[in-house]
Design a protein around this motif. Structure first.
Motif, PDB file in Angstrom:
ATOM      1  N   GLN A 181      -5.609  -2.161   3.994  1.00 53.24           N
ATOM      2  CA  GLN A 181      -5.003  -1.097   3.186  1.00 53.24           C
ATOM      3  C   GLN A 181      -5.286   0.279   3.786  1.00 53.24           C
ATOM      4  O   GLN A 181      -4.363   1.112   3.917  1.00 53.24           O
ATOM      5  N   MET A 182      -6.523   0.537   4.171  1.00 56.91           N
ATOM      6  CA  MET A 182      -6.866   1.835   4.738  1.00 56.91           C
ATOM      7  C   MET A 182      -6.192   2.038   6.093  1.00 56.91           C
ATOM      8  O   MET A 182      -5.771   3.161   6.433  1.00 56.91           O
ATOM      9  N   GLY A 183      -6.078   0.966   6.865  1.00 55.95           N
ATOM     10  CA  GLY A 183      -5.394   1.073   8.155  1.00 55.95           C
ATOM     11  C   GLY A 183      -3.934   1.451   7.986  1.00 55.95           C
ATOM     12  O   GLY A 183      -3.400   2.296   8.725  1.00 55.95           O
ATOM     13  N   MET A 184      -3.253   0.846   7.018  1.00 55.96           N
ATOM     14  CA  MET A 184      -1.843   1.161   6.774  1.00 55.96           C
ATOM     15  C   MET A 184      -1.677   2.601   6.316  1.00 55.96           C
ATOM     16  O   MET A 184      -0.749   3.307   6.743  1.00 55.96           O
ATOM     17  N   LEU A 185      -2.600   3.054   5.443  1.00 57.85           N
ATOM     18  CA  LEU A 185      -2.487   4.409   4.910  1.00 57.85           C
ATOM     19  C   LEU A 185      -2.773   5.458   5.983  1.00 57.85           C
ATOM     20  O   LEU A 185      -2.059   6.475   6.076  1.00 57.85           O
ATOM     21  N   THR A 186      -3.801   5.245   6.798  1.00 55.45           N
ATOM     22  CA  THR A 186      -4.114   6.224   7.853  1.00 55.45           C
ATOM     23  C   THR A 186      -3.044   6.221   8.940  1.00 55.45           C
ATOM     24  O   THR A 186      -2.745   7.272   9.535  1.00 55.45           O
ATOM     25  N   LEU A 187      -2.443   5.050   9.196  1.00 57.30           N
ATOM     26  CA  LEU A 187      -1.332   4.990  10.152  1.00 57.30           C
ATOM     27  C   LEU A 187      -0.156   5.811   9.643  1.00 57.30           C
ATOM     28  O   LEU A 187       0.483   6.552  10.401  1.00 57.30           O
ATOM     29  N   ARG A 188       0.114   5.696   8.364  1.00 59.52           N
ATOM     30  CA  ARG A 188       1.223   6.449   7.790  1.00 59.52           C
ATOM     31  C   ARG A 188       0.956   7.948   7.840  1.00 59.52           C
ATOM     32  O   ARG A 188       1.875   8.753   7.992  1.00 59.52           O
ATOM     33  N   GLU A 189      -0.321   8.332   7.722  1.00 53.51           N
ATOM     34  CA  GLU A 189      -0.680   9.751   7.770  1.00 53.51           C
ATOM     35  C   GLU A 189      -0.744  10.287   9.199  1.00 53.51           C
ATOM     36  O   GLU A 189      -0.912  11.495   9.398  1.00 53.51           O
TER      37      GLU A 189
END
Length: 710
Positions: free
Chosen positions: A556-564
Motif C-alpha cells: 500500500q505504501m509503495g503504491m501511494l509513494t509511487l503515485r506521489e
C-alpha cells in the motif's frame, strides 16, 4: 343425447380416477396422455353410433331421422366424422410419438445420471416430529444427527453431510429426487411420536432407485433420560444399517462422554456454517458449553479454534487476534485426541491464515486421511490450493467434497469461483443460480453471484444481487463490503463511502471492509488518508504484526509513494513487499505487486531490476494460463505486461479482450500508471470512452433502482 351425456359423465369419472391412481400405482407418465387421446378419438365414434342407433327397453334399435337428413347426407356426415377421427389420430400420433421418444431419451439420461452414486452411500434425513404438540423436534433432530455422526465413522460408507441432507426437512420431495440431489443410493427417514411418558421412533432405509424399503424398524422407550434414549436408539439403528451393507468397517470416533456436550457441539456446528458474525459468536458459546459439560471433548476445542479464525474473516476480529486465540485451542484438542481430524483441520486453517501454505496443506490432508467425511477439511484444502494457483487440483478436491455435501453453499461458491477463474463462467453461474433457487435467502450465494457478475461486467445485475444480500443482512461486514464494491465499480464513490463508513463503525477490525475502503481512497486520490489508515491498521495488527499484514502495508505504501512521485521510497516499500511473495503463485495481488515494483524501478532508472521483476510476473502469468486461468483479470494483467515491455499493439489487443470478457473498472483504467504507454493510441481512447459510457449507463439505471428501493 342420453348416450352422449352418459359418455361425458363416464369420461369425467375416468379422468378423476386416473389422476388419483397414477402416483400410488406407479403408472407410467405417458398413460394419462394416451387415455385422453383415446377418449377424444372415441367421441366422434360414439356420436355416429348414437346417431344411427338408440338403446331402448326392447334392445338396440336403428334410429330414424325422418325429415332431418337424407340417406346420402347421413353417409356424408358419417364419412366426414370418420375423416376427422383419422386426421386427429394421425396428428396425435405424429406429435406425441416424437414427444414420447424425446421423453424416453431424457428419462433414460436422467436415470443414468441419477444413479451414478457410490454403491455404499446414504443420506440421513431429519426425523419428522409427529407428536400432537410438535414439541419433540429437538429430540428428533438429535437422533438423526447422532445416527449421521455414527455412520460417518464407518469405513467404506459415503454419508451425505448434514448441511445437505437436513435441507429436506419438509416432506415435499420424492425420495428418488432427494437421492439424486444428494448423490446417494439409499435414504434413511424416520419419525418420532410420543404418548404420555412413552416415545415411539420409527426408521426406514429406502432404495433411491425404486423407492422401496430395504429395512425398517420401530423402537418404543420410556421417556426417562432423553439423551440416553437418543444415544441408544441411534446406536441400534446405525448398527442395523451397517449390517444392511457389505464390506463396511466401523471406525472409532471422537465422541463426548457427556451427551449434553455432544448436543451443544452439534448445535454450535449448525450455527457455525452460517458464517455471519452473530451466528459465529453464538456457535462459540455452544462450543464453550460443550467443554463445560465435557472438558476432554477434542472436537469442541477444535471448533472454538476455527470459529475464532473465521471471525477474523467474517467478524470484527483482527487476523492476529484470531490466530492468538485459536492456537491454544488447537493444542488442547491435539492433546486430548492426537487423531482428531477436526483439530488437524483447524491447524491447517490457522497455517493458511499465516500464508504458510505447505504446512497448511499437510495438516489438512492429514485431517482428510483421519476422517474423509469431514467437509471443512476439504473446503479449506481447496482454498489453500487456490491461494497457490493450483486450480486443477482445487477442482478435484471440491468435486470430492461435493459428492459428500452436494448442497453446501460454501463448496458451491468455491467451485463456481474455480470455474469462473478458468473461463467457465456460464457453468459457474448455472451452479450458483440452481442452488440459489433451492436456497433463495442464502446471502453466501447472493454475494458470490454479485461478485461474479461484477467481474464479468454485468454491473446492474451485480448491484441487484449485492443489494438483495445486504437487505437480508444489513449489518453483515461481507454484505456491506460487497455492496460498497458494487458502487465503486459503478463509479459512485459517495455511495460506496456511505456504505463503508457504516461498515467501519460496526466492524472496525474487519479486514475485508478495511481493504475495500482503502481501495476507495486510492481510487479517489486521497493519498494522505490512505497512508494514515495503512499505518493505523499495521499498528493494530499486533507486535510483531503477521507477515502478510506487513507485506500488505509495504504494498500500500509503495503504491501511494509511487503515485506521489517518490520513486526511491516506492522502490524500498515494494522491494520489501516482493521479497515476501511466493514463486509460482498467481493472483491479482501478486501480479499487481510485481509489476508495480518493476514500474518503480523503471522510474528510478534501474532497468535491469525492472526487467527481472517483469520476468517473474510473466512466469507467473504463463503458469496461470497452463493451469487454465482465463478471465478478464488475467487479460488485463497481460495487457499491463505487454505495455510495460513496449508491445503497444499486443497490449491494446489484450485490453480489448479484457473488455470483451467484462472488464469495466474505469477508476483503474484512469489511474493505472503501468499502461501509460497505451494512452495516446486512438484505440485506447475509444475503448476508454466506451467503458465510461457503459459504466455511466449502468450507474444511472442503478441509481433509479436505489431510489425505488428507498
Amino acid at each position: 343425447m342420453r348416450t352422449l351425456g352418459g359418455y361425458a359423465v363416464g369420461v369425467f369419472v375416468l379422468l378423476q380416477l386416473m389422476d388419483a391412481a397414477v402416483e400410488p400405482l406407479r403408472l407410467p407418465d405417458w398413460l394419462p396422455t394416451f387415455v385422453v387421446i383415446v377418449l377424444i378419438l372415441g367421441f366422434p365414434v360414439v356420436f355416429l353410433l348414437a346417431w344411427q342407433f338408440d338403446f331402448t327397453t326392447e334392445g338396440i334399435r336403428r334410429t330414424h331421422h325422418e325429415g332431418l337428413l337424407s340417406r346420402g347426407q347421413s353417409a356424408t356426415l358419417f364419412s366426414f366424422m370418420m375423416l376427422v377421427t383419422v386426421g386427429l389420430g394421425y396428428t396425435f400420433y405424429d406429435y406425441y410419438s416424437g414427444v414420447f421418444e424425446e421423453t424416453a431419451i431424457v428419462e433414460q439420461a436422467q436415470a443414468q445420471r441419477a444413479f451414478t452414486a457410490p454403491e455404499n452411500s446414504i443420506a440421513v434425513l431429519p426425523f419428522a416430529d409427529l407428536t400432537a404438540g410438535a414439541d419433540q423436534g429437538y429430540f428428533a433432530d438429535g437422533v438423526s444427527e447422532e445416527i449421521l455422526n455414527l455412520l460417518a465413522q464407518v469405513n467404506g460408507l459415503q454419508v451425505a453431510a448434514r448441511t445437505s441432507s437436513f435441507a429436506f426437512r419438509e416432506p415435499d420431495k420424492d425420495i428418488r429426487e432427494i437421492g439424486r440431489l444428494l448423490n446417494v443410493r439409499t435414504v434413511l427417514e424416520g419419525s418420532v411420536r410420543t404418548s404420555g411418558n412413552r416415545v415411539r421412533l420409527t426408521a426406514q432405509l429406502i432404495n433411491v432407485e425404486d423407492g422401496f424399503h430395504i429395512w425398517s424398524q420401530s423402537y418404543d422407550r420410556e421417556m426417562s433420560d432423553i439423551f440416553a434414549i437418543q444415544d441408544e436408539i441411534a446406536s441400534e439403528i446405525a448398527q442395523a444399517l451397517v449390517e444392511s451393507f457389505e464390506g463396511l468397517e466401523t471406525n472409532p470416533a471422537s465422541r463426548a462422554d457427556n451427551l449434553a456436550a455432544a448436543e451443544a457441539y452439534r448445535t454450535g456446528r449448525l450455527l457455525w456454517w452460517r458464517r455471519t458474525p452473530a451466528d459465529l459468536q453464538r456457535a462459540a458459546e455452544h462450543f464453550a458449553e460443550a467443554l463445560q459439560q465435557d472438558p476432554t471433548f477434542a472436537p469442541a476445542y477444535a471448533a472454538l479454534a476455527d470459529t475464532w479464525l473465521l471471525l477474523s474473516l467474517y467478524g470484527n476480529v483482527t487476523p492476529m487476534e484470531g490466530i492468538e486465540k485459536a492456537n491454544p485451542m488447537i493444542e488442547k484438542a491435539l492433546k486430548m485426541d492426537p487423531n482428531c481430524a477436526e483439530a488437524f483441520a483447524a491447524l491447517g486453517l490457522a497455517r493458511s491464515h499465516l500464508q504458510q501454505n505447505e504446512a497448511a496443506e499437510s495438516a489438512l490432508r492429514h485431517a482428510i486421511d483421519l476422517n474423509p467425511n469431514y467437509v471443512p477439511a476439504h473446503l479449506w484444502l481447496s482454498t489453500t490450493l487456490e491461494s497457490q494457483g493450483r486450480y486443477p487440483e482445487q477442482q478435484l478436491v471440491l468435486e470430492q467434497a461435493m459428492e459428500l455435501d452436494p448442497l453446501n453453499e460454501l463448496l458451491a461458491v468455491n467451485f463456481a469461483g474455480n470455474l469462473s477463474v478458468r473461463g467457465e463462467w456460464d457453468r459457474a453461474q448455472t451452479i450458483l443460480k440452481d442452488l440459489l433457487a433451492f436456497k433463495p435467502d442464502s446471502t453466501t450465494l447472493l454475494r458470490a453471484l454479485a461478485n461474479h457478475e461484477l467481474l464479468h461486467g454485468n454491473l446492474v445485475e451485480g448491484f441487484k444481487l449485492a443489494l438483495r444480500s445486504h437487505t437480508l443482512q444489513p449489518q453483515d461486514p461481507s454484505d456491506l463490503s460487497t455492496l460498497a464494491q458494487a458502487w465503486i465499480n459503478l463509479g459512485a464513490p459517495e455511495e460506496a463511502e456511505q456504505v463503508l463508513m457504516q461498515g467501519l463503525e460496526l466492524h472496525p477490525n474487519n479486514l475485508q471492509i478495511q481493504n475495500t475502503y482503502w481501495q476507495l481512497l486510492l481510487a479517489e486520490g486521497r493519498t494522505e488518508e490512505a497512508k494514515s489508515l495503512a499505518r493505523k491498521w499495521l499498528r493494530e495488527a499486533g507486535e510483531p504484526p503477521p507477515e502478510f499484514m506487513t507485506q500488505m502495508f509495504n504494498t500500500q505504501m509503495g503504491m501511494l509513494t509511487l503515485r506521489e512521485g517518490d520513486f526511491t521510497a516506492a522502490v524500498d516499500y515494494l522491494s520489501a513487499a516482493t521479497g515476501a511473495t511466493t514463486q509460482g503463485k498467481y493472483d491479482n495481488f501478486q501480479i499487481f505487486l510485481l509489476t508495480m515494483a518493476a514500474l518503480a524501478n523503471q522510474r528510478l532508472g534501474d532497468e535491469e531490476k525492472a526487467q527481472s521483476l517483469l520476468v517473474r510476473a510473466n512466469r507467473d502469468l504463463q503458469r496461470a494460463r497452463v493451469n487454465g486461468v482465463d478471465n478478464p483479470d488475467i487479460d488485463y494483467n497481460e495487457a499491463v505486461m505487454l505495455a510495460m515491455r513496449g508491445n503497444i499493439d499486443g497490449g491494446l489487443t489484450k485490453l480489448q479482450e479484457a473488455y470483451d470478457g467484462g472488464f469495466r473498472l474505469t477508476w483503474l483504467l484512469q489511474l493505472d500508471p503501468r499502461i501509460d504507454a497505451l494512452r495516446a493510441r486512438p484505440e485506447f481512447i475509444a475503448l476508454s470512452e466506451r467503458i465510461d459510457r457503459d459504466v455511466e449507463a449502468a450507474r444511472e439505471e442503478v441509481r433509479l433502482l436505489a431510489l425505488a428501493y428507498h
